[in-house]
Design an enzyme around this catalytic site. Structure first.
Site, PDB file in Angstrom:
ATOM      1  N   ARG A 195      52.751  69.130 -42.882  1.00  0.00           N
ATOM      2  CA  ARG A 195      51.293  68.946 -42.913  1.00  0.00           C
ATOM      3  C   ARG A 195      50.604  70.008 -43.758  1.00  0.00           C
ATOM      4  NH1 ARG A 195      47.255  66.888 -38.095  1.00  0.00           N
ATOM      5  NH2 ARG A 195      45.339  67.148 -39.281  1.00  0.00           N
ATOM      6  N   HIS A 238      32.642  72.980 -49.810  1.00  0.00           N
ATOM      7  CA  HIS A 238      34.086  73.031 -49.579  1.00  0.00           C
ATOM      8  C   HIS A 238      34.859  72.456 -50.778  1.00  0.00           C
ATOM      9  CE1 HIS A 238      37.854  72.974 -47.402  1.00  0.00           C
ATOM     10  NE2 HIS A 238      37.992  71.681 -47.664  1.00  0.00           N
ATOM     11  N   LYS A 259      47.289  60.606 -45.984  1.00  0.00           N
ATOM     12  CA  LYS A 259      47.050  61.551 -44.891  1.00  0.00           C
ATOM     13  C   LYS A 259      47.731  61.078 -43.611  1.00  0.00           C
ATOM     14  CE  LYS A 259      44.282  64.798 -42.591  1.00  0.00           C
ATOM     15  NZ  LYS A 259      43.101  65.634 -42.585  1.00  0.00           N
ATOM     16  N   HIS A 272      43.779  75.275 -50.880  1.00  0.00           N
ATOM     17  CA  HIS A 272      42.872  75.717 -49.818  1.00  0.00           C
ATOM     18  C   HIS A 272      42.969  77.203 -49.495  1.00  0.00           C
ATOM     19  CE1 HIS A 272      41.998  71.523 -49.320  1.00  0.00           C
ATOM     20  NE2 HIS A 272      41.264  71.719 -48.248  1.00  0.00           N
ATOM     21  N   ASN A 293      46.988  71.430 -47.477  1.00  0.00           N
ATOM     22  CA  ASN A 293      46.202  72.629 -47.781  1.00  0.00           C
ATOM     23  C   ASN A 293      46.361  73.086 -49.216  1.00  0.00           C
ATOM     24  OD1 ASN A 293      45.073  72.979 -45.205  1.00  0.00           O
ATOM     25  ND2 ASN A 293      47.026  73.768 -44.476  1.00  0.00           N
ATOM     26  N   ARG A 309      37.704  68.580 -20.055  1.00  0.00           N
ATOM     27  CA  ARG A 309      39.109  68.707 -20.504  1.00  0.00           C
ATOM     28  C   ARG A 309      39.535  67.594 -21.441  1.00  0.00           C
ATOM     29  NH1 ARG A 309      39.671  70.240 -15.193  1.00  0.00           N
ATOM     30  NH2 ARG A 309      39.786  72.503 -15.004  1.00  0.00           N
ATOM     31  N   LYS A 332      42.505  67.174 -36.325  1.00  0.00           N
ATOM     32  CA  LYS A 332      42.168  68.605 -36.282  1.00  0.00           C
ATOM     33  C   LYS A 332      40.673  68.726 -36.073  1.00  0.00           C
ATOM     34  CE  LYS A 332      45.388  71.139 -39.187  1.00  0.00           C
ATOM     35  NZ  LYS A 332      45.421  72.019 -40.371  1.00  0.00           N
ATOM     36  N   GLU A 336      38.952  66.453 -52.789  1.00  0.00           N
ATOM     37  CA  GLU A 336      40.034  66.112 -51.840  1.00  0.00           C
ATOM     38  C   GLU A 336      40.790  64.877 -52.332  1.00  0.00           C
ATOM     39  OE1 GLU A 336      40.795  68.051 -49.329  1.00  0.00           O
ATOM     40  OE2 GLU A 336      38.968  69.017 -48.598  1.00  0.00           O
ATOM     41  N   HIS A 354      39.499  78.572 -49.301  1.00  0.00           N
ATOM     42  CA  HIS A 354      38.921  79.132 -48.072  1.00  0.00           C
ATOM     43  C   HIS A 354      38.481  80.577 -48.288  1.00  0.00           C
ATOM     44  CE1 HIS A 354      41.003  76.099 -45.137  1.00  0.00           C
ATOM     45  NE2 HIS A 354      39.872  75.636 -45.623  1.00  0.00           N
ATOM     46  N   GLU A 365      51.201  70.403 -37.522  1.00  0.00           N
ATOM     47  CA  GLU A 365      51.428  71.362 -38.599  1.00  0.00           C
ATOM     48  C   GLU A 365      52.557  72.345 -38.326  1.00  0.00           C
ATOM     49  OE1 GLU A 365      47.931  72.365 -40.742  1.00  0.00           O
ATOM     50  OE2 GLU A 365      48.890  74.017 -41.781  1.00  0.00           O
TER      51      GLU A 365
HETATM   52  N1  LIG Z   1      39.383  68.489 -39.626  1.00  0.00           N
HETATM   53  C1  LIG Z   1      39.927  68.443 -40.804  1.00  0.00           C
HETATM   54  O1  LIG Z   1      41.079  68.049 -40.967  1.00  0.00           O
HETATM   55  C2  LIG Z   1      39.094  68.841 -41.982  1.00  0.00           C
HETATM   56  C3  LIG Z   1      39.567  68.583 -43.274  1.00  0.00           C
HETATM   57  C4  LIG Z   1      38.745  68.896 -44.355  1.00  0.00           C
HETATM   58  C5  LIG Z   1      37.503  69.482 -44.142  1.00  0.00           C
HETATM   59  N2  LIG Z   1      37.086  69.729 -42.878  1.00  0.00           N
HETATM   60  C6  LIG Z   1      35.758  70.315 -42.626  1.00  0.00           C
HETATM   61  O2  LIG Z   1      34.769  69.437 -43.113  1.00  0.00           O
HETATM   62  C7  LIG Z   1      33.581  70.174 -43.375  1.00  0.00           C
HETATM   63  C8  LIG Z   1      32.950  69.709 -44.655  1.00  0.00           C
HETATM   64  O3  LIG Z   1      32.592  68.350 -44.506  1.00  0.00           O
HETATM   65  P1  LIG Z   1      31.536  67.649 -45.476  1.00  0.00           P
HETATM   66  O4  LIG Z   1      31.836  68.022 -46.866  1.00  0.00           O
HETATM   67  O5  LIG Z   1      31.505  66.245 -45.096  1.00  0.00           O
HETATM   68  O6  LIG Z   1      30.173  68.416 -45.144  1.00  0.00           O
HETATM   69  P2  LIG Z   1      28.952  68.098 -44.144  1.00  0.00           P
HETATM   70  O7  LIG Z   1      29.388  67.477 -42.903  1.00  0.00           O
HETATM   71  O8  LIG Z   1      28.181  69.372 -44.071  1.00  0.00           O
HETATM   72  O9  LIG Z   1      28.083  67.027 -44.943  1.00  0.00           O
HETATM   73  C9  LIG Z   1      27.501  67.408 -46.171  1.00  0.00           C
HETATM   74  C10 LIG Z   1      25.988  67.163 -46.185  1.00  0.00           C
HETATM   75  O10 LIG Z   1      25.753  65.785 -46.404  1.00  0.00           O
HETATM   76  C11 LIG Z   1      24.878  65.271 -45.418  1.00  0.00           C
HETATM   77  N3  LIG Z   1      25.287  63.880 -45.223  1.00  0.00           N
HETATM   78  C12 LIG Z   1      26.373  63.415 -44.567  1.00  0.00           C
HETATM   79  N4  LIG Z   1      26.496  62.116 -44.737  1.00  0.00           N
HETATM   80  C13 LIG Z   1      25.467  61.704 -45.487  1.00  0.00           C
HETATM   81  C14 LIG Z   1      25.070  60.443 -46.033  1.00  0.00           C
HETATM   82  N5  LIG Z   1      25.801  59.359 -45.838  1.00  0.00           N
HETATM   83  N6  LIG Z   1      23.935  60.396 -46.758  1.00  0.00           N
HETATM   84  C15 LIG Z   1      23.217  61.530 -47.012  1.00  0.00           C
HETATM   85  N7  LIG Z   1      23.555  62.738 -46.555  1.00  0.00           N
HETATM   86  C16 LIG Z   1      24.677  62.828 -45.809  1.00  0.00           C
HETATM   87  C17 LIG Z   1      25.044  66.170 -44.243  1.00  0.00           C
HETATM   88  O11 LIG Z   1      23.901  66.178 -43.441  1.00  0.00           O
HETATM   89  C18 LIG Z   1      25.278  67.522 -44.920  1.00  0.00           C
HETATM   90  O12 LIG Z   1      24.040  68.101 -45.235  1.00  0.00           O
HETATM   91  C19 LIG Z   1      33.985  71.621 -43.376  1.00  0.00           C
HETATM   92  O13 LIG Z   1      33.494  72.218 -42.211  1.00  0.00           O
HETATM   93  C20 LIG Z   1      35.509  71.586 -43.352  1.00  0.00           C
HETATM   94  O14 LIG Z   1      36.053  72.693 -42.679  1.00  0.00           O
HETATM   95  C21 LIG Z   1      37.854  69.412 -41.809  1.00  0.00           C
HETATM   96 ZN   LIG Z   2      39.735  70.432 -47.528  1.00  0.00          ZN
END
Ligand SMILES: NC(=O)c1ccc[n+]([C@@H]2O[C@H](COP(=O)([O-])OP(=O)(O)OC[C@H]3O[C@@H](n4cnc5c(N)ncnc54)[C@H](O)[C@@H]3O)[C@@H](O)[C@H]2O)c1
Ligand SMILES: [Zn+2]
Length: 371
Positions: free
Chosen positions: A241, A265, A227, A248, A245, A121, A143, A185, A252, A237
């Site tokens: 907030r 992304h 942020k 997005h 987006n 939990r 989030k 971003e 998306h 949100e």
């Molecule tokens: N929670 C939120 O508020 C929020 C906001 C924006 C995006 N997101 C989410 O984030 C995700 C995208 O995140 P991302 O772009 O970081 O992608 P990711 O986590 O897939 O990382 C991208 C790639 O880079 C590699 N990698 C990570 N760090 C590395 C490093 N230092 N050196 C070499 N390789 C590395 C990873 O293994 C992966 O293959 C999506 O799922 C999206 O929905 C969430």
């Molecule tokens: Zn985003």
């Protein structure tokens, strides 16, 4: 070290931003009085790069970590991976006082955060974001969640981390395409709330692309401040907030119709932000010169801004946007810009305008095909 605080009362926390922070992670966790047992959740790409450094730092500070490595990439962000991770936590006997360290990009952060939000939990977690996108966006704000076949992030929770550690050194190993994707971003923060940041990015994009440390520190910190400020005013949100987006809704949709395969992304929201700027020009009078500046900055960052959509794909995209979580009473809502630095959320967009913008995007060229 730069620090940014996220003022959420009892759930408040600090974001640390500096090069070389990873070796001090264990000490920072000690100060939070967390339990001895912990799990470092990471992915198979990040584990060989920073897994050992992370567990060593935790061990040196008296913690007992287990390293849990999941497959890399968006496709692993699902309930199956969550279930397998729970089993690893249970096998290591994590209990209520234990904590999770999310070591990786946004995928790992969202997944590990969701595991932490739900295991027993809810247990504490610490974000150690290693992509630019994760450092400026996903690791802050609480989030967390995973994807379903029906769409992105459809299962999740709000669960704030206890600490965010942005070690700028980790960005060194990030593949170029991932780094540029994170810049989408960064640019977004300029458009939604900081015209001065936007101008700085226009001036310094080459240095930023060269991953200049001093510049990165300032830019990452500024993005985190924006942020944090938005999240502090609207944690769950209810309204404001939603400005995060910007770009997005279309982004998306693009990710969904290409089944999370074609676009990163940041690439999808780069196209989405340029289209949203065009909609803003029509509906809120965003000056044409600012639409141009927006498009030029994404191009300077090496990001796609155009899209080759066949008629059938356009239909699929509109359909996918209908399934987005931001839909209210079947009407798609957009974040639109009045000026660079000022946006309005919850803007209804007539389907006719949306259709025309998607058609224009197609006739403008085909820098990126949807599949
Ligand atoms: N929670 C939120 O508020 C929020 C906001 C924006 C995006 N997101 C989410 O984030 C995700 C995208 O995140 P991302 O772009 O970081 O992608 P990711 O986590 O897939 O990382 C991208 C790639 O880079 C590699 N990698 C990570 N760090 C590395 C490093 N230092 N050196 C070499 N390789 C590395 C990873 O293994 C992966 O293959 C999506 O799922 C999206 O929905 C969430
Ligand atoms: Zn985003």
């Amino acid at each position: 070290m730069r620090t940014v605080s996220v003022p959420l009362g009892a759930r408040g926390y600090t974001i640390q931003i500096e090069a070389g922070l990873l070796p001090g992670l264990g000490r920072s966790c000690r100060r939070l009085k967390l339990g001895r047992l912990c799990a470092v959740i990471t992915d198979q790409q990040v584990a060989p790069l920073y897994g050992e450094q992370t567990t060593n730092s935790l061990r040196a500070a008296g913690f007992d970590p287990v390293l849990v490595s999941v497959p890399a990439g968006e496709r692993a962000k699902n309930l199956q991976t969550v279930a397998e991770t729970y089993d690893r936590l249970a096998a290591h006997r994590l209990e209520r006082k234990s904590f999770v360290v999310a070591l990786g990009g946004g995928v790992v952060g969202d997944l590990a955060g969701f595991v932490a939000a739900t295991y027993l939990r809810g247990i504490d977690f610490v974000q150690v974001p290693t992509t630019l996108l994760a450092q400026v966006d996903s690791s802050v704000g609480g989030k967390v969640g995973v994807n379903l076949k029906a769409g992105k992030n459809l299962v999740g929770a709000f669960h704030q981390p206890r600490l965010v550690v942005c070690d700028l050194d980790t960005l060194e190993t990030l593949p170029e395409r991932e780094y540029r994707s994170g810049l989408a971003e960064v640019i977004k923060y300029g458009i939604i709330s900081d015209a001065a940041l936007f101008r700085r990015l226009e001036r310094e994009m080459p240095a930023l692309l060269a991953r200049n440390r001093r510049l990165l520190k300032g830019v990452v910190a500024r993005c985190c401040e924006i942020k944090s400020c938005v999240v502090a005013q609207d944690e769950q949100e209810g309204g404001l907030r939603a400005i995060l987006n910007y770009g997005h809704t279309i982004g998306h949709g693009l990710e969904a119709i290409s089944r999370y395969g074609r676009f990163l992304h940041g690439e999808a929201i780069s196209i989405g932000q340029v289209m949203a700027a065009r909609l803003s020009q029509r509906l809120l009078g965003l000056p044409a010169a600012e639409v141009d500046r927006i498009e030029r900055l994404f191009i300077a960052a090496g990001l796609p801004t155009k899209l080759g959509l066949r008629e059938a794909q356009k239909g699929a995209l509109l359909e996918a946007m209908q399934h987005d979580k931001k839909v209210v009473d079947a009407e798609i809502r957009f974040v639109l810009a009045e000026r660079i630095g000022r946006v309005r959320h919850s803007q209804a967009v007539p389907e006719r305008d949306l259709n025309e913008i998607l058609t224009t995007a197609r006739t403008h060229g085909s820098a990126a095909a949807a599949s």
